[in-house]
Scaffold this active site. Structure first.
Site, PDB file in Angstrom:
ATOM      1  N   PRO A 174       0.816  -1.242   0.050  1.00  0.00           N
ATOM      2  CA  PRO A 174      -0.146   0.034  -0.116  1.00  0.00           C
ATOM      3  C   PRO A 174       0.787   1.316   0.128  1.00  0.00           C
ATOM      4  O   PRO A 174       1.932   1.231   0.566  1.00  0.00           O
ATOM      5  CB  PRO A 174      -0.644  -0.237   1.195  1.00  0.00           C
ATOM      6  N   ASP A 222      -2.789   4.585  -3.215  1.00  0.00           N
ATOM      7  CA  ASP A 222      -4.022   5.081  -2.300  1.00  0.00           C
ATOM      8  C   ASP A 222      -4.051   6.348  -2.441  1.00  0.00           C
ATOM      9  O   ASP A 222      -4.306   7.294  -1.315  1.00  0.00           O
ATOM     10  CB  ASP A 222      -3.997   4.605  -0.929  1.00  0.00           C
ATOM     11  N   ASP A 230       7.632   2.143   3.384  1.00  0.00           N
ATOM     12  CA  ASP A 230       8.789   2.922   3.772  1.00  0.00           C
ATOM     13  C   ASP A 230       9.646   1.704   4.341  1.00  0.00           C
ATOM     14  O   ASP A 230      10.814   2.047   5.118  1.00  0.00           O
ATOM     15  CB  ASP A 230       8.674   3.873   4.711  1.00  0.00           C
ATOM     16  N   ASP A 270      -4.491  -4.267  11.451  1.00  0.00           N
ATOM     17  CA  ASP A 270      -3.435  -5.383  11.364  1.00  0.00           C
ATOM     18  C   ASP A 270      -3.859  -6.328  12.225  1.00  0.00           C
ATOM     19  O   ASP A 270      -3.608  -7.743  12.273  1.00  0.00           O
ATOM     20  CB  ASP A 270      -2.168  -4.995  11.129  1.00  0.00           C
TER      21      ASP A 270
END
Length: 669
Positions: free
Chosen positions: A10, A42, A95, A179
């Protein structure tokens, strides 16, 4: 060929931070036609969409999906999963990055063990990652036999058919802990979970601007509403009892109690602190029975009990005490033994700069928190004991690579020692330990990689687990054991050294620094032995009778610029380390000085790395050879050259010649 792994990333405004992620995906050891990467943009508003289109156009196995901003990671992950063609799906944040062999190793390990979920070893750069989970490979793990609950981030590999058949998806929208909900359901419904610990698969990175989503202050009301959804999943797929309590305990400990301890609590603004506490207390009193807190350490149980009894002021007082508790260690011994570095040390906790003490009541060791007696009585009334679990205290030694933050536990033997006060009412707890760092097996059975490895100790006692660098406090005799050693095949130097300015212990593996050059500077001309056409020098490398011999090289360079010679040198055990012996080359010109360079073996270079010695050779007119300092040789050579220069100023060119020269340069331009 079918796709083995689909990597779903994402993406939202990562800027330059996505480049490391892209590079790591392109470096994967799996063939390009066996994996794919799916970047789900996104609604990024920076230059990322164009960059992703560029990558997708250049590499057939790199794909990009653009969509309007959804506000969080759940929907992009679901969209990427739906588009995935792989047997397994791997989730990566934009990242972070992967180890070069991560996909291949995790896939093979998962297939070998018929796993629905594969968790690869993680490293955290500026952010915490699980450590106990990755002590060893766990081919068949479950929440009941492994600390899986320490890792609830989605950065794992999942069998796609498993996700689809069970209907497991990420919760969408702007929300926290989506998550946790996803991962916990996979843990409870998977046929098998495998943990791969012998290769560093995933690198969690904290941005320099700290803009990762997980580092932003959250809304307590929304956060703990979302946390309840994770608790609902546990309740749905477990029965009341020890397993459910142990899973609940993870959230009570990490997301509630630990947020109300020490500096983490005290640094919060007072109004936010109150709001956070109120929401935590709501979950604790609504959802957790006594069995959840009962499995925690005493200090954690005390906080949980104070929450139940609505005593925020006492929690704050306890936090002030705990904020002054720090781990300390003293390096007592350091020596090479049979290719391994043995590190002896002591460790204990301090409170406000003094050794931490525990109270003695009869045959019990008790914590000594600065709480009022009525508060302690209240805690006891809630069934919480202040007994200090000192007999379960332990210490670990960890090596951590400085660039990647990869870390590995090393074998440690330790004893617990109680040092009583003079009046016998209190005692200190000191852990005396010896660890073994074998460079060729220290990375969970694999060799340590090239680079700088920092040495840390991690003390776990009574509900505190804290780490500290080792070496700044050390015994005087330790310096004599601080020597490099040649390790592995091909050979490479592993050098313990003190960092600057703090003096902590680190390992330089395969000449990542120039520290060894500094050690060589202690050599003097008197250390050199010239005999029968050979030169012998002591070098600060650990060798003994069981080490055998090693090979190196010497290079002789004429200071007059008259050439250089290389010769093979032999390293053998010497009186205080290693002795380097080499034949003097034929052809050393007389009346000249020769600098000497030591050729250190380097596995990554595939050739020697040269270090200049502070000792030089002087060859007299009659051919006799002597030693001097490199500085004295340079000074003498300079004086000789000056003496050979013609006396007086050089004659000036005539005016006509200078003008002609300037015209010639101008034409040339």
């Amino acid at each position: 060929m079918s796709v083995k792994v689909s990597v779903v990333i994402p993406v939202y405004n990562p800027g330059e931070y996505i480049e490391d992620c892209i590079s790591s995906l392109l470096r994967q050891s799996l063939p390009d036609d066996e994996y794919e990467a799916i970047f789900v943009d996104d609604g990024s508003t920076d230059a990322t969409p164009a960059r992703l289109d560029e990558i997708a156009a250049a590499y057939p196995h790199m794909h990009v999906i653009h969509q309007e901003s959804s506000g969080w990671s759940g929907k992009p992950r679901n969209v990427g999963t739906a588009a995935a063609r792989g047997e397994f799906v791997m989730y990566v944040d934009n990242d972070d990055w992967l180890g070069d062999e991560a996909l291949e190793r995790m896939y093979n390990y998962g297939v070998e063990n018929e796993a629905d979920v594969i968790i690869g070893k993680m490293a955290g750069k500026g952010r915490p990652v699980p450590v106990e989970l990755f002590r060893t490979n766990r081919p068949r793990a479950h929440v009941s036999n492994a600390p899986l609950m320490d890792s609830l981030t989605p950065h794992k590999m999942f069998r796609k058919e498993f996700l689809e058949s069970k209907g497991i998806r990420f919760r969408e929208g702007r929300r926290r802990l989506e998550d946790h909900v996803f991962v916990v359901e996979t843990y409870l419904r998977a046929s098998n979970i495998s943990v791969l610990s012998d290769y560093l698969c995933y690198y969690h990175i904290k941005r320099e601007d700290a803009s990762n989503a997980g580092f932003q202050r959250f809304d307590p009301v929304g956060y703990y509403k979302n946390l309840r959804e994770a608790l609902d999943i546990v309740e749905q797929y477990t029965e009341p009892g020890k397993l459910r309590d142990s899973m609940y305990r993870r959230w009570l400990r990490n997301e509630m109690v630990e947020r109300l301890r020490g500096k983490r609590l005290l640094q919060l603004p007072e109004d936010y602190r109150q709001e956070l506490y109120t929401e935590i207390r709501g979950v604790v009193t609504e959802r957790f029975g006594p069995g959840v807190a009962a499995g925690m350490q005493p200090t954690q149980q005390i906080v949980a009990a104070l929450v139940v009894d609505d005593r925020l002021a006492d929690i704050e007082e306890l936090a002030r005490w705990e904020s002054g508790i720090k781990p300390t260690g003293c390096l007592e011994s350091l020596e090479w033994d049979g290719g391994a570095l043995r590190v002896g040390f002591t460790a204990e906790y301090q409170a406000d700069g003094e050794p931490m003490t525990f109270r003695i009541e009869g045959d019990k060791a008790l914590l000594n928190p600065p709480l009022a007696q009525d508060t302690l009585d209240t805690v006891a009334g809630l069934g919480v004991s202040t007994v200090a679990t000192v007999d379960a205290a332990k210490v670990d030694l960890v090596v951590r690579e400085r660039t990647t933050a990869a870390e590995f536990f090393q074998p440690v033997d330790f004893t617990r020692e109680r040092i009583s006060s003079e009046d016998g009412t209190t005692f200190r707890l000191v852990l005396r330990a010896e660890a073994t760092i074998a460079p060729e097996t220290a990375a969970n059975g694999a060799p340590l990689g090239d680079g700088i490895w920092d040495i840390l100790i991690r003390i776990s006692a009574c509900g505190w687990t804290k780490e500290v660098r080792l070496g700044s406090a050390r015994a005087e005799e330790v310096e004599s054991g601080r020597r490099g050693a040649l390790s592995g095949e091909p050979r490479r130097l592993v050098l313990p050294y003190w960092t600057e300015p703090h003096g902590n212990l680190s390992l330089d593996v395969d000449l990542a620094t120039s520290r060894f050059d500094r050690d060589l500077k202690s050599l003097t001309p008197q250390d050199a032995i010239l005999e029968d056409g050979t030169i012998e020098l002591p070098v600060p490398i650990a060798m003994n009778r069981t080490s055998g011999s090693g090979s190196a090289a010497l290079r002789f360079k004429a200071l007059s610029g008259g050439g250089q010679f290389e010769t093979v040198a032999t390293l053998v055990p010497g009186p205080a380390g290693a002795a380097l012996s080499a034949p003097l080359p034929d052809g050393l010109s007389t009346g000249d000085f020769w600098n000497i360079e030591f050729g250190l073996p380097s596995a990554r270079r595939g050739k020697p790395r040269w270090a200049k010695l502070p000792v030089a050779l002087g060859v007299a007119a009659d051919g006799s050879v002597s030693t001097t300092t490199a500085a004295a040789a340079a000074k003498a050579t300079k004086a000789t050259k000056e003496a050979k220069k013609p006396a007086g100023p050089a004659p000036k060119r005539s005016l006509a010649r200078r003008v002609a020269s300037r015209i010639k340069r101008a034409v040339a331009r």
